[in-house]
Scaffold this active site. Structure first.
Site, PDB file in Angstrom:
ATOM      1  N   GLU A  39      33.718  42.426  33.949  1.00 40.12           N
ATOM      2  CA  GLU A  39      32.399  41.932  33.607  1.00 40.12           C
ATOM      3  C   GLU A  39      31.472  43.151  33.574  1.00 40.12           C
ATOM      4  O   GLU A  39      31.437  43.911  34.552  1.00 40.12           O
ATOM      5  CB  GLU A  39      31.924  40.927  34.668  1.00 40.12           C
ATOM      6  CG  GLU A  39      30.610  40.307  34.292  1.00 40.12           C
ATOM      7  CD  GLU A  39      30.104  39.325  35.350  1.00 40.12           C
ATOM      8  OE1 GLU A  39      30.833  38.998  36.297  1.00 40.12           O
ATOM      9  OE2 GLU A  39      28.950  38.897  35.198  1.00 40.12           O
ATOM     10  N   ARG A 264      43.958  41.835  46.092  1.00 40.28           N
ATOM     11  CA  ARG A 264      43.022  42.873  45.688  1.00 40.28           C
ATOM     12  C   ARG A 264      43.090  44.048  46.654  1.00 40.28           C
ATOM     13  O   ARG A 264      43.561  43.920  47.774  1.00 40.28           O
ATOM     14  CB  ARG A 264      41.605  42.352  45.509  1.00 40.28           C
ATOM     15  CG  ARG A 264      40.967  41.662  46.666  1.00 40.28           C
ATOM     16  CD  ARG A 264      39.674  40.946  46.260  1.00 40.28           C
ATOM     17  NE  ARG A 264      38.604  41.827  45.853  1.00 40.28           N
ATOM     18  CZ  ARG A 264      37.901  41.672  44.721  1.00 40.28           C
ATOM     19  NH1 ARG A 264      38.185  40.691  43.896  1.00 40.28           N
ATOM     20  NH2 ARG A 264      36.936  42.476  44.430  1.00 40.28           N
ATOM     21  N   LYS A 274      30.897  45.206  43.256  1.00 35.29           N
ATOM     22  CA  LYS A 274      29.828  45.722  42.393  1.00 35.29           C
ATOM     23  C   LYS A 274      28.466  45.292  42.897  1.00 35.29           C
ATOM     24  O   LYS A 274      27.509  46.045  42.855  1.00 35.29           O
ATOM     25  CB  LYS A 274      30.042  45.249  40.962  1.00 35.29           C
ATOM     26  CG  LYS A 274      31.075  46.061  40.220  1.00 35.29           C
ATOM     27  CD  LYS A 274      31.241  45.589  38.798  1.00 35.29           C
ATOM     28  CE  LYS A 274      32.080  44.350  38.746  1.00 35.29           C
ATOM     29  NZ  LYS A 274      32.396  43.915  37.393  1.00 35.29           N
TER      30      LYS A 274
END
Ligand code: ATP
Ligand code: MG
Length: 564
Positions: A39, A264, A274
Site C-alpha cells: 500500500e 511476518r 509504517k
C-alpha cells in the site's frame, strides 16, 4: 542404493513445498505467478524486504513471474512519493517486475462491475446504518451478530442506491455496500463485511473520478484474479480473511488464486509498522524516511547496507507457516559484515584526531608507504600514503595512565604506525584546561615499513594520517534509535520522546586519506580498525565527504550462530 542420493533436495520452506506439489499435479499448468502488493502509504521497511525476496525469489526460482501491485484504495493516506520510493527500493534489492507494475486503482471500474454483479446475485446490499451501529451489530467472538434492518432491500433498490453512491449524491458515511453472507458466522470477517464506502477524497491517480472506494478484502482477491496470480502470499494476520477471499471469487465464479499465509518478520530494536514509522518522520524524531537509523530499506541503503546482505538475511530467516518469533538484529549485521568484509576496500580515516609530532623526523621529509586495499585480495590493488613529521592519530589510541594490558600509546610506550615506523611517546602537550592536545614521539628510522630487525616487538599497531595531506571529513556513528527495552507506544508523542535513545547519533569531525577527498556518495569502505562506512548520499560534497558508520567490525553474533 544410489536412489538415496538422487532424491531432489527438500524444499527449504513450506511454500516451496506447496509449489512443487502444484507443479507435480499440474495444478496451474506449470505456472508460478506471485505479486508483491504494497500500500503506497509509507516507505518500505525490512519486513517488506522479506515479502519482496519471497515473492520475487519464488518467481525467479521456478521460472515464473512476480507483479508489483500498488494496493492504492485508501486515497487519504497515499501519495506518489511513496509509489516512487517503493519502486526504487524493489529495484535496489535486485528485483524487477518487467512490464507488470499494476495499481488496484486501475481496476476501479472492473471492481465496480463485480460489486454490481454481487448485488444482482442478491449477495450484496447497501446498508444505511452508521459506522458505530455496524460495529454494534457485528457481535463478538462469543456473541453472534445481528442483521441490519436494511439487509433485505431488494436488488433493484440496492442497485439504485449504489449507483447514486457512485454519483456522489450522499455524504461520507451515509451508506456502505456490504456482502450478504451470514451475521452469525463463527468467523467475524464473514459477518457481512463492508465492500465499499463513500469517501469524497482526491486520489493520487484517479483524481476526483471516484467518491466510493473498495475495501481491501474485496479489492485484493479480485486484483489477484484479474492478474492471473497463482500463489497469493500474505502475512498471518490475514488468515481469517482467506475465507472471504475465497467467498468473493467463488460467488462471482472467477479465476481463483490460492492465498497462503506466512509469519511476518519481527526484529529486536526496531519497529516495523509504517504507521509508527510515519510518526517518527512527522514528529521530526529522525531526518526523514531514509535516516540511517530507520529500519526502512532506504534507511539501510543510506546507512551503507548492501542488497546482497539483506537478501542473504531474508534467505537465512526462512519462511515459517506460523509463529511470532523475533529475529535478533545481530543476524542482519552478521550478514552485512560477511558481505562487506569481502568487498569493502580498506582505507584510513581518523575519527577523533589527536596530533602526533615526531620530534626527530626532518621537517620537510615525506616518506611514502604502500597500503593494499584488501589484505587478502591483491587484485583490489593498493595506493601510496604520505608520511610526515606531523600526523593525526586516534585520540582513543592514547591513554595517560594506562592499565597493564594497554598496547597502544602511553607515555614511554612504543607502538607501530601501520606500514610505517615504530614510534615511542616521549612527551605530552596540554592546553590551558589540562586536556592532552598533542603527543611528542620519537621514531626509529631502522623500523621502516613497520618492522624491526633487532627482534624488538610491539603489540600495538595504530592507523594514522599525515596531517598536511589529510582531508577533513565528517563521520556519523549510530546506535539503536530506541532505548534498551525497545520502543514504547510510538503513537503517543510523550511516550515516543521518552523511548528514543538520545545518543543514537554522534557526529565527529575528523580526517581521511587524500584519495578520498571526492568520494562518490554511496561508496562503501572499511576505515581500518573503526568499522564499515558509506559516504552519505545526501550530505557528501566534492572535497567534503560525510561518512555514515554502517556497522562496527566486531561480529558478536557469529558466536551466537556457533552456539546454534
Ligand atoms: P505495515 O504494518 O508496516 O503498514 P503492511 O502489511 O500494512 O505493513 P503493506 O504495504 O500492506 O504493509 O505490505 C505489503 C506486503 O508486505 C504485504 O504482503 C505484507 O504482508 C508484507 N509485509 C508487511 N510487513 C511485513 C513483515 N513485517 N514481514 C513480512 N512481510 C511483511
Ligand atoms: Mg497494510
Amino acid at each position: 542404493m544410489s536412489s538415496e542420493t538422487e532424491k531432489p533436495a527438500m524444499p527449504s520452506n513450506f511454500i516451496k513445498a506447496i509449489i512443487e506439489e502444484d507443479m507435480r499435479t499440474d495444478k496451474w499448468g506449470g505456472r508460478v505467478h506471485t505479486r508483491f502488493p504494497p500500500e503506497p502509504n509509507g516507505y518500505l521497511h525490512i519486513g517488506h524486504a522479506k515479502s519482496i525476496c519471497l515473492n520475487f525469489g519464488l518467481a525467479r526460482e521456478y521460472g515464473g513471474q512476480c507483479n508489483l501491485r500498488f494496493d492504492d484504495t485508501n486515497p487519504t493516506k497515499e501519495d506518489v512519493e511513496y509509489v516512487d520510493s517503493i519502486k526504487a527500493d524493489v529495484h535496489w534489492l535486485g528485483f524487477d517486475w518487467e512490464d507488470r507494475c499494476f495499481y488496484a486503482s486501475d481496476y476501479f471500474e472492473r471492481l465496480f462491475e463485480c460489486a454490481v454483479r454481487l448485488i444482482k446475485l442478491g449477495k450484496a446490499y447497501v446498508d444505511s446504518l452508521s459506522a458505530d451501529e455496524i460495529r454494534e451489530h457485528r457481535g463478538t467472538l462469543t456473541r453472534p451478530g445481528t442483521e441490519s434492518p436494511y439487509r433485505n432491500r431488494t436488488a433493484e433498490e440496492n442497485l439504485d442506491l449504489f449507483m447514486r453512491m457512485r454519483a456522489g449524491e450522499f455524504p461520507d458515511g451515509a451508506h456502505v455496500l456490504r456482502a450478504k453472507i451470514d451475521m452469525t458466522h463463527p468467523n467475524i470477517v464473514m459477518r457481512d463485511p463492508t465492500l465499499y464506502r463513500i469517501r469524497h477524497a482526491h486520489h493520487h491517480r484517479t483524481g476526483d473520478q471516484w467518491c466510493i472506494y473498495p475495501m481491501y478484502d474485496f479489492t485484493h482477491c479480485l486484483s489477484d484474479s484479474f492478474e492471473g496470480v497463482t500463489h497469493s502470499l500474505c502475512t498471518l494476520e490475514f488468515e481469517n480473511n482467506r475465507e472471504l477471499y475465497d467467498w468473493v471469487l467463488d460467488t462471482l465464479e472467477m479465476y481463483h488464486p490460492r492465498q497462503y499465509e506466512f509469519a511476518r518478520l519481527n526484529m529486536t530494536h526496531v519497529v516495523l509498522s509504517k504507521r509508527k514509522l510515519i510518526k517518527l518522520v512527522s514528529e521530526g524524531a529522525v531526518d526523514g524516511w531514509d535516516d540511517p537509523r530507520m529500519p526502512t530499506i532506504s534507511g539501510f541503503r543510506r546507512r551503507g547496507y548492501t542488497p546482497e546482505a539483506i537478501r542473504d538475511f531474508c534467505e537465512r530467516i526462512g519462511v515459517a507457516r506460523s509463529g511470532n518469533s523475533v529475529v535478533d538484529y545481530g543476524l542482519l549485521e552478521h550478514c552485512l559484515r560477511e558481505d562487506l568484509n569481502d568487498c569493502a576496500p580498506r582505507v584510513m580515516g581518523v575519527l577523533r584526531p589527536l596530533k602526533l609530532t615526531i620530534v626527530n623526523y626532518p621537517d620537510d621529509k615525506v616518506d611514502e608507504f604502500e597500503f593494499p586495499f584488501h589484505p587478502e585480495k591483491p587484485e583490489m590493488g593498493s595506493r601510496k600514503l604520505p608520511f610526515t613529521k606531523e600526523l593525526w592519530i586516534e585520540r582513543t589510541d592514547f591513554m595517560e595512565n594506562a592499565p597493564k594490558k594497554w598496547f597502544r600509546l602511553a607515555p614511554g610506550q612504543e607502538v607501530r604506525l601501520r606500514y610505517a615506523y615504530y614510534v615511542r611517546c616521549v612527551d605530552v602537550v596540554r592546553d590551558a584546561s589540562g586536556e592532552v592536545v598533542e603527543l611528542k614521539c620519537e621514531y626509529d628510522p631502522a623500523t621502516k615499513g613497520g618492522w624491526s630487525n633487532d627482534g624488538r616487538k610491539v603489540k600495538g599497531t595504530l592507523h594514522w594520517l599525515s596531517a598536511r595531506h589529510a582531508v577533513p571529513a565528517e563521520f556519523r556513528l549510530f546506535d539503536h534509535l530506541f532505548r534498551e527495552g525497545g520502543p514504547a507506544d510510538v503513537t503517543d508523542p510523550d511516550s515516543l520522546a521518552a523511548s528514543l535513545n538520545p545518543d543514537s547519533m554522534e557526529v565527529l569531525k575528523g580526517f581521511v586519506e587524500p584519495g578520498l577527498a571526492d568520494t562518490e556518495p554511496g561508496w562503501h569502505c572499511q576505515f581500518e580498525r573503526t568499522g564499515y562506512f558509506c559516504a552519505d548520499a545526501r550530505l557528501t560534497q566534492p572535497g567534503a565527504p560525510v561518512f555514515n558508520r554502517t556497522t562496527g567490525l566486531r561480529d558478536t553474533f557469529a558466536k551466537e550462530l556457533q552456539k546454534g
